[in-house]
Design a protein around this motif. Structure first.
Motif, PDB file in Angstrom:
ATOM      1  N   LEU A   1       0.821  -1.215   0.000  1.00 15.03           N
ATOM      2  CA  LEU A   1       0.000   0.000   0.000  1.00 15.03           C
ATOM      3  C   LEU A   1       0.852   1.260   0.000  1.00 15.03           C
ATOM      4  O   LEU A   1       0.558   2.227  -0.716  1.00 15.03           O
ATOM      5  N   ARG A   2       1.917   1.264   0.795  1.00 14.07           N
ATOM      6  CA  ARG A   2       2.768   2.456   0.865  1.00 14.07           C
ATOM      7  C   ARG A   2       3.592   2.643  -0.404  1.00 14.07           C
ATOM      8  O   ARG A   2       3.955   3.771  -0.748  1.00 14.07           O
ATOM      9  N   SER A   3       3.895   1.558  -1.111  1.00  9.16           N
ATOM     10  CA  SER A   3       4.749   1.651  -2.298  1.00  9.16           C
ATOM     11  C   SER A   3       3.966   1.967  -3.566  1.00  9.16           C
ATOM     12  O   SER A   3       4.434   2.723  -4.418  1.00  9.16           O
ATOM     13  N   VAL A   4       2.785   1.383  -3.705  1.00  5.70           N
ATOM     14  CA  VAL A   4       2.060   1.523  -4.975  1.00  5.70           C
ATOM     15  C   VAL A   4       0.634   2.030  -4.797  1.00  5.70           C
ATOM     16  O   VAL A   4      -0.147   2.026  -5.748  1.00  5.70           O
ATOM     17  N   GLY A   5       0.296   2.491  -3.600  1.00  6.21           N
ATOM     18  CA  GLY A   5      -1.071   2.926  -3.351  1.00  6.21           C
ATOM     19  C   GLY A   5      -1.420   4.295  -3.900  1.00  6.21           C
ATOM     20  O   GLY A   5      -2.596   4.622  -4.061  1.00  6.21           O
ATOM     21  N   GLU A   6      -0.415   5.112  -4.208  1.00 10.67           N
ATOM     22  CA  GLU A   6      -0.684   6.455  -4.715  1.00 10.67           C
ATOM     23  C   GLU A   6      -1.028   6.422  -6.207  1.00 10.67           C
ATOM     24  O   GLU A   6      -0.511   5.594  -6.961  1.00 10.67           O
ATOM     25  N   ASP A   7      -1.887   7.355  -6.637  1.00  8.59           N
ATOM     26  CA  ASP A   7      -2.284   7.416  -8.045  1.00  8.59           C
ATOM     27  C   ASP A   7      -1.105   7.732  -8.958  1.00  8.59           C
ATOM     28  O   ASP A   7      -1.125   7.401 -10.146  1.00  8.59           O
ATOM     29  N   SER A   8      -0.071   8.384  -8.411  1.00  4.98           N
ATOM     30  CA  SER A   8       1.074   8.776  -9.233  1.00  4.98           C
ATOM     31  C   SER A   8       1.976   7.599  -9.592  1.00  4.98           C
ATOM     32  O   SER A   8       2.816   7.710 -10.489  1.00  4.98           O
ATOM     33  N   VAL A   9       1.812   6.470  -8.912  1.00  5.79           N
ATOM     34  CA  VAL A   9       2.640   5.298  -9.198  1.00  5.79           C
ATOM     35  C   VAL A   9       2.114   4.621 -10.457  1.00  5.79           C
ATOM     36  O   VAL A   9       0.913   4.350 -10.562  1.00  5.79           O
ATOM     37  N   PRO A  10       2.969   4.340 -11.440  1.00  5.87           N
ATOM     38  CA  PRO A  10       2.500   3.709 -12.675  1.00  5.87           C
ATOM     39  C   PRO A  10       2.020   2.282 -12.422  1.00  5.87           C
ATOM     40  O   PRO A  10       2.409   1.651 -11.428  1.00  5.87           O
ATOM     41  N   PRO A  11       1.187   1.745 -13.308  1.00 10.36           N
ATOM     42  CA  PRO A  11       0.666   0.383 -13.117  1.00 10.36           C
ATOM     43  C   PRO A  11       1.761  -0.665 -12.950  1.00 10.36           C
ATOM     44  O   PRO A  11       1.570  -1.656 -12.239  1.00 10.36           O
ATOM     45  N   ARG A  12       2.922  -0.462 -13.592  1.00  7.70           N
ATOM     46  CA  ARG A  12       3.989  -1.458 -13.479  1.00  7.70           C
ATOM     47  C   ARG A  12       4.506  -1.578 -12.043  1.00  7.70           C
ATOM     48  O   ARG A  12       5.152  -2.556 -11.693  1.00  7.70           O
TER      49      ARG A  12
END
Length: 388
Positions: A213-224
């Motif tokens: 959640l902390r690594s990829v939970g933000e909208d700015s993180v790309p799908p990859r």
């Protein structure tokens, strides 16, 4: 991670083994990656079992390789090198997977944990003989996070398998764990700790959820990013460190940060603490570089300029590509050096063309590569954009 089958032009283990048998002195020259370092270790140990003299070295680029050694056979590991006698390039499959098969052809019993760590470092799902040997050795997955240490705070703060708000900051990790209900030693202390060996399966799952959640939970993180974070979750347990994924992370770091220690680690010497020190230093510089980088977006390309020439560009490129870049190709640059990562495009031609345009040097394996140059970073970025 995804499994990749061997292609018809992949190096044949039997052919490489035959050449190794015939050589009186073998020189293994690995790329500065965890997979290449692990593969070099697997091959070197097999040669040692046959009492065959060898030398192992690690170099960022083929141009950095010292070629004065009078070897009967020079083997490039983790990339192709036209000057080498043969190569274990790590394109169709991880170099560690090929090395494992070669070692067996030589009659050795290769270290499954080392080969598995190399495959994890490469980013592809372990398969075939390596996966079977790991299972036979009792190396299995468990819930949780891939770290090399027993201390979860230390492991998460210095992992380069992920990048999140806590990366590089032990106090931030401790605070995040405490907020998630973990009992951490004083979060305000200079070295807060949480012993991962005392966690049950439910607690391991909670830690994994926190990291995801902390690594990829933000909208700015790309799908990859959701795909990339899988390397850090449900780790294999075995080998000289707390998890095989943690072992892979250390191998990647020492290959780039302290190659001599990396070679000793891959050969099985007792250098674990020195390797962990190098891993921590490498991670701090990498995460600082991600946080401080000046970025630029172009059509099909995302560029991250490091604020210091001490930034580890290869790790910077991977972290930015996995967790920050909205484009299919990412270029990380610092004074005189660059690294690139792509989703599904081979970069050898792009990097070699860009480097040649500024009288530099480059090497690539599949979708990753590095370059060195002696011009302004802006000039290399322009050359790379034109080549792309």
């Amino acid at each position: 991670m995804s499994a990749t089958a061997r292609s018809e032009d992949a190096p044949a283990a039997g052919e490489i083994a035959a050449r190794l048998r015939e050589a009186g002195f073998v020189r293994l020259v690995g790329a500065a990656t965890g997979d290449a370092l692990a593969a070099s270790g697997v091959l070197a140990r097999a040669l040692a079992d046959r009492d065959r003299p060898f030398q192992v070295s690690v170099a960022d680029l083929p141009a950095d390789t010292e070629r004065s050694t009078d070897a009967d056979l020079t083997v490039a590991v983790g990339r192709s090198d036209p000057v080498a006698d043969c190569s274990v390039p790590g394109t169709a499959e991880p170099a560690s997977e090929t090395a494992f098969a070669v070692a067996r052809e030589l009659g050795a019993d290769p270290d499954a944990a080392l080969a598995l760590a190399g495959c994890v470092a490469d980013g592809r799902e372990p398969a075939g003989a390596v996966a079977e040997a790991a299972e036979a050795a009792g190396i299995e997955r468990r819930p949780g996070v891939a770290i090399p240490t027993t201390d979860l705070v230390d492991g998460l703060a210095h992992s380069t398998l992920v990048h999140g708000p806590f990366s590089g900051d032990s106090e931030a990790v401790a605070a995040a764990l405490a907020a998630a209900g973990f009992v951490v030693g004083d979060p305000e202390a200079s070295d807060p700790r949480l012993d991962a060996t005392g966690l049950d399966e439910q607690a391991h799952r909670r830690a994994a959820s926190l990291v995801a959640l902390r690594s990829v939970g933000e909208d700015s993180v790309p799908p990859r990013g959701g795909h990339a974070v899988e390397r850090a979750l449900r780790p294999f347990v075995g080998g000289p460190f707390e998890t095989v994924g943690g072992y892979a992370d250390v191998l990647d770091a020492v290959a780039r940060e302290r190659p001599g220690t990396g070679v000793a680690l891959a050969l099985g010497h007792d250098v674990g603490e020195a390797a962990l020190d190098a891993w921590r230093a490498h991670a701090r510089r990498a995460h600082d570089a991600v946080a401080d980088a000046t970025t630029g977006r172009y059509d099909g390309l995302f560029v991250a300029r490091a604020e210091t020439d001490a930034a580890p560009v290869a790790t910077l490129a991977w972290l930015v590509h996995a967790f920050r870049s909205p484009e299919p190709v990412t270029l990380a640059v610092t004074d005189g050096a660059a690294a690139a990562v792509a989703d599904d495009r081979t970069l050898e031609s792009v990097l070699s063309t860009a480097a040649a345009g500024v009288d530099g040097h480059a090497a690539a394996t599949g979708t990753t590569g590095r370059a060195r140059f002696d011009v302004e970073t802006g000039a290399f970025i322009t050359a790379f954009r034109e080549a792309l």
